[in-house]
Scaffold this motif. Sequence first.
Motif, PDB file in Angstrom:
ATOM      1  N   VAL A   1      16.176  32.707  -2.361  1.00 28.25           N
ATOM      2  CA  VAL A   1      15.384  32.627  -4.043  1.00 28.25           C
ATOM      3  C   VAL A   1      16.530  32.300  -4.962  1.00 28.25           C
ATOM      4  O   VAL A   1      17.986  31.951  -4.234  1.00 28.25           O
ATOM      5  CB  VAL A   1      15.549  34.363  -3.863  1.00 28.25           C
ATOM      6  CG1 VAL A   1      15.340  34.520  -5.949  1.00 28.25           C
ATOM      7  CG2 VAL A   1      14.809  35.450  -3.261  1.00 28.25           C
ATOM      8  N   LEU A   2      16.081  31.603  -5.269  1.00 26.85           N
ATOM      9  CA  LEU A   2      17.367  30.562  -6.357  1.00 26.85           C
ATOM     10  C   LEU A   2      16.996  30.955  -7.373  1.00 26.85           C
ATOM     11  O   LEU A   2      15.906  31.453  -8.927  1.00 26.85           O
ATOM     12  CB  LEU A   2      16.357  28.881  -6.262  1.00 26.85           C
ATOM     13  CG  LEU A   2      16.323  28.940  -4.858  1.00 26.85           C
ATOM     14  CD1 LEU A   2      15.492  27.122  -4.444  1.00 26.85           C
ATOM     15  CD2 LEU A   2      17.385  28.652  -4.384  1.00 26.85           C
TER      16      LEU A   2
ATOM     17  N   LEU B   1      22.491  29.177  -8.328  1.00 27.45           N
ATOM     18  CA  LEU B   1      23.020  29.078  -7.578  1.00 27.45           C
ATOM     19  C   LEU B   1      21.242  30.351  -6.237  1.00 27.45           C
ATOM     20  O   LEU B   1      20.367  30.115  -6.983  1.00 27.45           O
ATOM     21  CB  LEU B   1      22.732  31.164  -8.657  1.00 27.45           C
ATOM     22  CG  LEU B   1      23.809  31.006  -9.186  1.00 27.45           C
ATOM     23  CD1 LEU B   1      23.491  32.653 -10.375  1.00 27.45           C
ATOM     24  CD2 LEU B   1      25.077  30.726  -8.984  1.00 27.45           C
ATOM     25  N   ALA B   2      21.894  30.762  -5.289  1.00 32.01           N
ATOM     26  CA  ALA B   2      20.724  31.029  -4.254  1.00 32.01           C
ATOM     27  C   ALA B   2      20.996  32.240  -3.636  1.00 32.01           C
ATOM     28  O   ALA B   2      21.979  32.483  -3.550  1.00 32.01           O
ATOM     29  CB  ALA B   2      20.944  29.883  -3.682  1.00 32.01           C
ATOM     30  N   TRP B   3      19.653  32.765  -2.563  1.00 27.83           N
ATOM     31  CA  TRP B   3      19.980  34.011  -1.726  1.00 27.83           C
ATOM     32  C   TRP B   3      19.106  33.942  -0.831  1.00 27.83           C
ATOM     33  O   TRP B   3      18.865  33.412  -1.059  1.00 27.83           O
ATOM     34  CB  TRP B   3      19.971  35.117  -2.886  1.00 27.83           C
ATOM     35  CG  TRP B   3      20.689  35.725  -3.753  1.00 27.83           C
ATOM     36  CD1 TRP B   3      22.225  36.921  -3.728  1.00 27.83           C
ATOM     37  CD2 TRP B   3      20.735  35.236  -5.174  1.00 27.83           C
ATOM     38  NE1 TRP B   3      22.373  36.383  -5.015  1.00 27.83           N
ATOM     39  CE2 TRP B   3      21.742  35.772  -5.868  1.00 27.83           C
ATOM     40  CE3 TRP B   3      19.922  34.031  -5.538  1.00 27.83           C
ATOM     41  CZ2 TRP B   3      21.958  35.533  -7.299  1.00 27.83           C
ATOM     42  CZ3 TRP B   3      19.913  34.327  -7.500  1.00 27.83           C
ATOM     43  CH2 TRP B   3      21.102  34.569  -8.423  1.00 27.83           C
ATOM     44  N   ASN B   4      19.851  34.858   0.581  1.00 23.93           N
ATOM     45  CA  ASN B   4      18.836  34.876   1.176  1.00 23.93           C
ATOM     46  C   ASN B   4      18.751  36.163   1.932  1.00 23.93           C
ATOM     47  O   ASN B   4      19.909  36.276   1.798  1.00 23.93           O
ATOM     48  CB  ASN B   4      18.916  33.549   2.169  1.00 23.93           C
ATOM     49  CG  ASN B   4      19.767  33.193   3.306  1.00 23.93           C
ATOM     50  OD1 ASN B   4      21.018  33.696   3.098  1.00 23.93           O
ATOM     51  ND2 ASN B   4      19.902  32.779   4.181  1.00 23.93           N
TER      52      ASN B   4
ATOM     53  N   ALA C   1      13.212  27.141   3.916  1.00 22.88           N
ATOM     54  CA  ALA C   1      13.689  25.557   4.507  1.00 22.88           C
ATOM     55  C   ALA C   1      14.068  24.212   4.964  1.00 22.88           C
ATOM     56  O   ALA C   1      14.844  24.178   4.568  1.00 22.88           O
ATOM     57  CB  ALA C   1      14.404  26.330   6.434  1.00 22.88           C
ATOM     58  N   SER C   2      13.124  23.917   4.210  1.00 22.81           N
ATOM     59  CA  SER C   2      12.223  22.803   3.531  1.00 22.81           C
ATOM     60  C   SER C   2      12.373  22.296   2.247  1.00 22.81           C
ATOM     61  O   SER C   2      12.594  21.544   2.211  1.00 22.81           O
ATOM     62  CB  SER C   2      11.618  22.027   4.954  1.00 22.81           C
ATOM     63  OG  SER C   2      11.522  22.805   6.460  1.00 22.81           O
ATOM     64  N   ASP C   3      12.486  23.027   1.819  1.00 22.30           N
ATOM     65  CA  ASP C   3      12.944  23.370   0.573  1.00 22.30           C
ATOM     66  C   ASP C   3      11.545  22.549  -0.571  1.00 22.30           C
ATOM     67  O   ASP C   3      11.628  22.756  -1.191  1.00 22.30           O
ATOM     68  CB  ASP C   3      13.822  21.891  -0.372  1.00 22.30           C
ATOM     69  CG  ASP C   3      14.650  22.728  -1.108  1.00 22.30           C
ATOM     70  OD1 ASP C   3      14.788  23.675  -1.828  1.00 22.30           O
ATOM     71  OD2 ASP C   3      15.763  21.484  -1.652  1.00 22.30           O
TER      72      ASP C   3
ATOM     73  N   ARG D   1      16.778  24.289  -4.026  1.00 24.29           N
ATOM     74  CA  ARG D   1      17.652  24.450  -3.609  1.00 24.29           C
ATOM     75  C   ARG D   1      18.569  23.550  -3.362  1.00 24.29           C
ATOM     76  O   ARG D   1      19.925  23.419  -3.876  1.00 24.29           O
ATOM     77  CB  ARG D   1      18.067  25.257  -2.057  1.00 24.29           C
ATOM     78  CG  ARG D   1      19.084  25.669  -2.059  1.00 24.29           C
ATOM     79  CD  ARG D   1      19.155  26.665  -0.735  1.00 24.29           C
ATOM     80  NE  ARG D   1      19.110  26.148   0.439  1.00 24.29           N
ATOM     81  CZ  ARG D   1      19.879  25.766   1.010  1.00 24.29           C
ATOM     82  NH1 ARG D   1      21.437  26.183   1.047  1.00 24.29           N
ATOM     83  NH2 ARG D   1      19.283  25.121   2.282  1.00 24.29           N
ATOM     84  N   GLY D   2      18.410  22.302  -2.548  1.00 28.17           N
ATOM     85  CA  GLY D   2      18.921  20.919  -2.496  1.00 28.17           C
ATOM     86  C   GLY D   2      20.790  22.266  -1.621  1.00 28.17           C
ATOM     87  O   GLY D   2      21.399  21.964  -0.886  1.00 28.17           O
ATOM     88  N   SER D   3      21.755  20.967  -2.236  1.00 29.63           N
ATOM     89  CA  SER D   3      22.704  21.526  -1.083  1.00 29.63           C
ATOM     90  C   SER D   3      23.639  22.894  -1.967  1.00 29.63           C
ATOM     91  O   SER D   3      25.363  23.170  -1.000  1.00 29.63           O
ATOM     92  CB  SER D   3      24.378  20.192  -1.951  1.00 29.63           C
ATOM     93  OG  SER D   3      24.918  20.249  -3.541  1.00 29.63           O
ATOM     94  N   VAL D   4      23.362  24.000  -2.730  1.00 29.42           N
ATOM     95  CA  VAL D   4      23.352  24.824  -3.235  1.00 29.42           C
ATOM     96  C   VAL D   4      23.662  26.127  -1.213  1.00 29.42           C
ATOM     97  O   VAL D   4      22.519  26.130  -1.170  1.00 29.42           O
ATOM     98  CB  VAL D   4      23.244  25.761  -3.904  1.00 29.42           C
ATOM     99  CG1 VAL D   4      23.708  27.210  -4.346  1.00 29.42           C
ATOM    100  CG2 VAL D   4      23.021  24.799  -5.248  1.00 29.42           C
ATOM    101  N   GLN D   5      24.871  26.819  -1.839  1.00 27.92           N
ATOM    102  CA  GLN D   5      24.864  27.387  -0.401  1.00 27.92           C
ATOM    103  C   GLN D   5      24.530  28.956  -0.703  1.00 27.92           C
ATOM    104  O   GLN D   5      24.923  29.348  -1.787  1.00 27.92           O
ATOM    105  CB  GLN D   5      26.624  27.696   0.160  1.00 27.92           C
ATOM    106  CG  GLN D   5      27.238  26.040   1.033  1.00 27.92           C
ATOM    107  CD  GLN D   5      26.163  25.887   1.670  1.00 27.92           C
ATOM    108  OE1 GLN D   5      25.642  26.554   2.491  1.00 27.92           O
ATOM    109  NE2 GLN D   5      25.709  24.632   2.009  1.00 27.92           N
TER     110      GLN D   5
END
Length: 235
Positions: free
Chosen positions: A217-218, A230-233, A168-170, A94-98
């Motif tokens: 989800v990435l 892109l990312a979702w949670n 959460a820890s990627d 995920r990196g820095s993707v919000q």
Amino acid sequence: MKNRRASLMVVPAVLAAMTLSACQDEAPTAAPPTAASQPPSPSQTQEPAPTSQAPAPAPSSQAPAPAPSSTAAPAPSSGGAGQCEESSSYTLERGSVQPKPVGTPQRVTTENGSEVEVTVGKPTIDNSSGDTLFPGDGMQAVIYPITVKLISGSFYVTTYLAFGVADASDNACARDYGTVVKRSERMPVESLRAGDVKSAKAAYAVPAGTDMSKIYVLFADNYDAGKAELAWNGS
């Protein structure tokens, strides 16, 4: 005259001889020297030979090592939560993707200049399917409905490798390869034209009882790079 003198001389000699003989008969016979009077033999004068046994080792100055404890380490609990881990070489970070809430459509421009809209729906927890390999001990299967739509451009090729899940820890979570979601139901490799829509399902193994707001989800058009776009949670 001469004969008489000679006889007189013989008599004392005979008497002397008889007296000496009688003395020899009466004298005790000299006994041979006893063993005590004999000089010691060479074997008696030598010092005793050293013993053939090795001398006892000197006591060690170090304290003896403590005996290992007989108490066995407690076995890990099979009911505890596991940890996200993916062995595939195709994983996303995920990196820095919000992230956006699940159910929110998001758009991205692909490498060929096309615009794609991607939607990840609310997850479903599946505790009835799977085995020890997937989702595995301490894990649970979570199923996401996913949709890809080509908004504009010449084409876009869909694939399940463009999606991934991380904690959460990627750490990448294991992807299902047909244990929970049938292969026919997952996102296929298919070319879309403008206006085309493709829907599918994607299942992943996440720690049992985990907070779904901490599961992401990435999506990445360039999934080879391993970086999410892109990312979702949420749940």
